[in-house]
Design a protein around this motif. Structure first.
Motif, PDB file in Angstrom:
ATOM      1  N   UNK A   1       0.965  -1.243  -0.069  1.00 33.95           N
ATOM      2  CA  UNK A   1      -0.112   0.175  -0.019  1.00 33.95           C
ATOM      3  C   UNK A   1       1.058   1.227  -0.111  1.00 33.95           C
ATOM      4  N   UNK A   2       1.044   1.960  -1.232  1.00 36.37           N
ATOM      5  CA  UNK A   2       1.848   3.105  -1.051  1.00 36.37           C
ATOM      6  C   UNK A   2       1.498   4.220  -0.312  1.00 36.37           C
ATOM      7  N   UNK A   3       2.567   4.978   0.046  1.00 34.09           N
ATOM      8  CA  UNK A   3       2.300   6.164   0.930  1.00 34.09           C
ATOM      9  C   UNK A   3       1.421   7.144   0.292  1.00 34.09           C
ATOM     10  N   UNK A   4       0.561   7.776   1.014  1.00 37.95           N
ATOM     11  CA  UNK A   4      -0.184   8.881   0.427  1.00 37.95           C
ATOM     12  C   UNK A   4      -1.598   8.265   0.194  1.00 37.95           C
ATOM     13  N   UNK A   5      -1.611   6.814   0.026  1.00 35.37           N
ATOM     14  CA  UNK A   5      -3.178   6.337  -0.230  1.00 35.37           C
ATOM     15  C   UNK A   5      -3.978   6.457   1.015  1.00 35.37           C
ATOM     16  N   UNK A   6      -5.195   6.495   0.788  1.00 32.12           N
ATOM     17  CA  UNK A   6      -6.342   6.421   1.562  1.00 32.12           C
ATOM     18  C   UNK A   6      -6.800   5.059   1.888  1.00 32.12           C
ATOM     19  N   UNK A   7      -7.130   4.580   3.139  1.00 31.49           N
ATOM     20  CA  UNK A   7      -7.251   3.270   3.665  1.00 31.49           C
ATOM     21  C   UNK A   7      -8.552   3.575   4.497  1.00 31.49           C
ATOM     22  N   UNK A   8      -9.497   2.665   4.108  1.00 31.39           N
ATOM     23  CA  UNK A   8     -10.682   2.478   5.099  1.00 31.39           C
ATOM     24  C   UNK A   8     -10.615   1.178   5.779  1.00 31.39           C
ATOM     25  N   UNK A   9     -10.301   1.263   7.339  1.00 35.54           N
ATOM     26  CA  UNK A   9     -10.298  -0.010   7.855  1.00 35.54           C
ATOM     27  C   UNK A   9     -11.536  -0.259   8.520  1.00 35.54           C
ATOM     28  N   UNK A  10     -12.148  -1.441   8.090  1.00 35.28           N
ATOM     29  CA  UNK A  10     -13.204  -1.940   8.586  1.00 35.28           C
ATOM     30  C   UNK A  10     -13.306  -2.896   9.612  1.00 35.28           C
ATOM     31  N   UNK A  11     -13.220  -2.062  11.085  1.00 31.14           N
ATOM     32  CA  UNK A  11     -12.591  -3.113  12.167  1.00 31.14           C
ATOM     33  C   UNK A  11     -13.920  -3.960  12.713  1.00 31.14           C
ATOM     34  N   UNK A  12     -15.235  -3.585  12.264  1.00 31.44           N
ATOM     35  CA  UNK A  12     -16.359  -4.269  12.532  1.00 31.44           C
ATOM     36  C   UNK A  12     -16.177  -5.635  12.033  1.00 31.44           C
ATOM     37  N   UNK A  13     -15.794  -5.718  10.432  1.00 31.14           N
ATOM     38  CA  UNK A  13     -15.338  -7.074  10.051  1.00 31.14           C
ATOM     39  C   UNK A  13     -14.236  -7.814  10.700  1.00 31.14           C
ATOM     40  N   UNK A  14     -13.166  -7.128  10.973  1.00 30.16           N
ATOM     41  CA  UNK A  14     -12.057  -7.675  11.694  1.00 30.16           C
ATOM     42  C   UNK A  14     -12.858  -8.476  13.049  1.00 30.16           C
ATOM     43  N   UNK A  15     -13.806  -7.947  13.742  1.00 31.85           N
ATOM     44  CA  UNK A  15     -14.285  -8.666  14.777  1.00 31.85           C
ATOM     45  C   UNK A  15     -15.021  -9.689  14.470  1.00 31.85           C
ATOM     46  N   UNK A  16     -15.049 -10.082  13.278  1.00 29.47           N
ATOM     47  CA  UNK A  16     -15.629 -11.377  12.654  1.00 29.47           C
ATOM     48  C   UNK A  16     -14.948 -12.227  12.166  1.00 29.47           C
ATOM     49  N   UNK A  17     -13.724 -12.092  11.935  1.00 30.70           N
ATOM     50  CA  UNK A  17     -12.543 -12.840  11.542  1.00 30.70           C
ATOM     51  C   UNK A  17     -12.668 -14.378  12.136  1.00 30.70           C
ATOM     52  N   UNK A  18     -12.988 -15.323  11.272  1.00 31.30           N
ATOM     53  CA  UNK A  18     -13.019 -16.588  12.047  1.00 31.30           C
ATOM     54  C   UNK A  18     -11.413 -16.894  12.291  1.00 31.30           C
ATOM     55  N   UNK A  19     -10.457 -16.571  11.788  1.00 32.62           N
ATOM     56  CA  UNK A  19      -9.158 -16.780  12.406  1.00 32.62           C
ATOM     57  C   UNK A  19      -8.901 -16.470  13.782  1.00 32.62           C
ATOM     58  N   UNK A  20      -9.562 -15.288  14.076  1.00 29.24           N
ATOM     59  CA  UNK A  20      -9.401 -15.013  15.463  1.00 29.24           C
ATOM     60  C   UNK A  20     -10.568 -15.433  16.498  1.00 29.24           C
ATOM     61  N   UNK A  21     -11.828 -15.430  15.870  1.00 29.13           N
ATOM     62  CA  UNK A  21     -12.940 -15.679  16.997  1.00 29.13           C
ATOM     63  C   UNK A  21     -13.788 -16.639  16.245  1.00 29.13           C
ATOM     64  N   UNK A  22     -13.512 -18.073  16.858  1.00 31.21           N
ATOM     65  CA  UNK A  22     -14.366 -19.200  16.588  1.00 31.21           C
ATOM     66  C   UNK A  22     -16.065 -19.073  16.421  1.00 31.21           C
ATOM     67  N   UNK A  23     -16.613 -19.455  15.273  1.00 33.42           N
ATOM     68  CA  UNK A  23     -17.841 -19.144  15.138  1.00 33.42           C
ATOM     69  C   UNK A  23     -18.207 -17.526  15.502  1.00 33.42           C
ATOM     70  N   UNK A  24     -17.595 -16.831  14.640  1.00 30.51           N
ATOM     71  CA  UNK A  24     -17.817 -15.325  14.749  1.00 30.51           C
ATOM     72  C   UNK A  24     -19.010 -14.703  14.789  1.00 30.51           C
ATOM     73  N   UNK A  25     -19.949 -15.342  14.036  1.00 31.72           N
ATOM     74  CA  UNK A  25     -21.359 -14.919  13.887  1.00 31.72           C
ATOM     75  C   UNK A  25     -22.348 -15.373  14.789  1.00 31.72           C
TER      76      UNK A  25
END
Length: 190
Positions: free
Chosen positions: A94-118
């Motif tokens: 991701x190059x410097x100057x890029x705009x990034x939208x971090x969707x942390x609500x999706x990260x809180x449903x990551x099955x690699x981190x939270x078993x049965x996230x939904x």
């Protein structure tokens, strides 16, 4: 707070009026919106999941209710960032100057981190949830939002029976705020 912002200096320079207004707006909106929406989300999710509501209403479980709501149905959904230097992220530069939208609500449903996230589960380990961000961008008001939410839920649990019903809610329509404009509830006092 306003006096401290006016007097603040970063590298010998005072904050601009625009910066001060932005901080005050952030604190006013975030401090009000996030807590009220977290409360509505917690109340709604417990009503939708009666087995978890039974747990939430048990002594000592309000904190678990708050934390699982923050992970499962957070009031904040995302945050924009400006990339200040080239950074590799999951094999992509991701190059410097890029705009990034971090969707942390999706990260809180990551099955690699939270078993049965939904699944809304008050017995889950929520220690890796990032509803309030992380690192240098961690929310200034996170502790206050958690405290306010916990206190209100404690008062509600003490005042009403757990077999409350929610009617048809009206959601807030905003890209970053998840919650309710109204959440009709029928309760029975204790």
């Amino acid at each position: 707070m306003v006096s401290a912002l006016i007097a603040a200096e970063i590298d010998g320079e005072r904050l601009s009026d625009t910066d001060i207004r932005a901080v005050l707006l952030l604190l006013g909106v975030a401090g009000n919106e996030s807590t009220t929406k977290i409360l509505g989300n917690a109340w709604y999710q417990a009503a939708r999941h009666p087995d978890q509501r039974n747990i939430a209403f048990q002594p000592g479980r309000i904190g678990d209710w708050v934390e699982e709501t923050l992970r499962y149905d957070s009031s904040g959904q995302m945050t924009p960032r400006l990339v200040t230097r080239d950074v590799e992220w999951h094999g992509t530069v991701v190059p410097a100057g890029s705009r990034l939208l971090l969707i942390f609500a999706a990260a809180n449903h990551d099955p690699r981190v939270f078993p049965v996230p939904d699944t809304f589960d008050l017995n889950r380990d929520t220690s890796k949830a990032i509803a309030f961000g992380t690192g240098a961008h961690f929310c200034l008001g996170a502790a206050l939002a958690r405290l306010e939410t916990r206190i209100v839920l404690e008062e509600l649990v003490a005042a009403v029976r757990e077999d409350y019903d929610v009617g048809t809610p009206t959601r807030v329509h905003h890209p970053n705020i998840r919650g309710f404009r109204s959440l009709p509830t029928t309760i029975k006092p204790r």
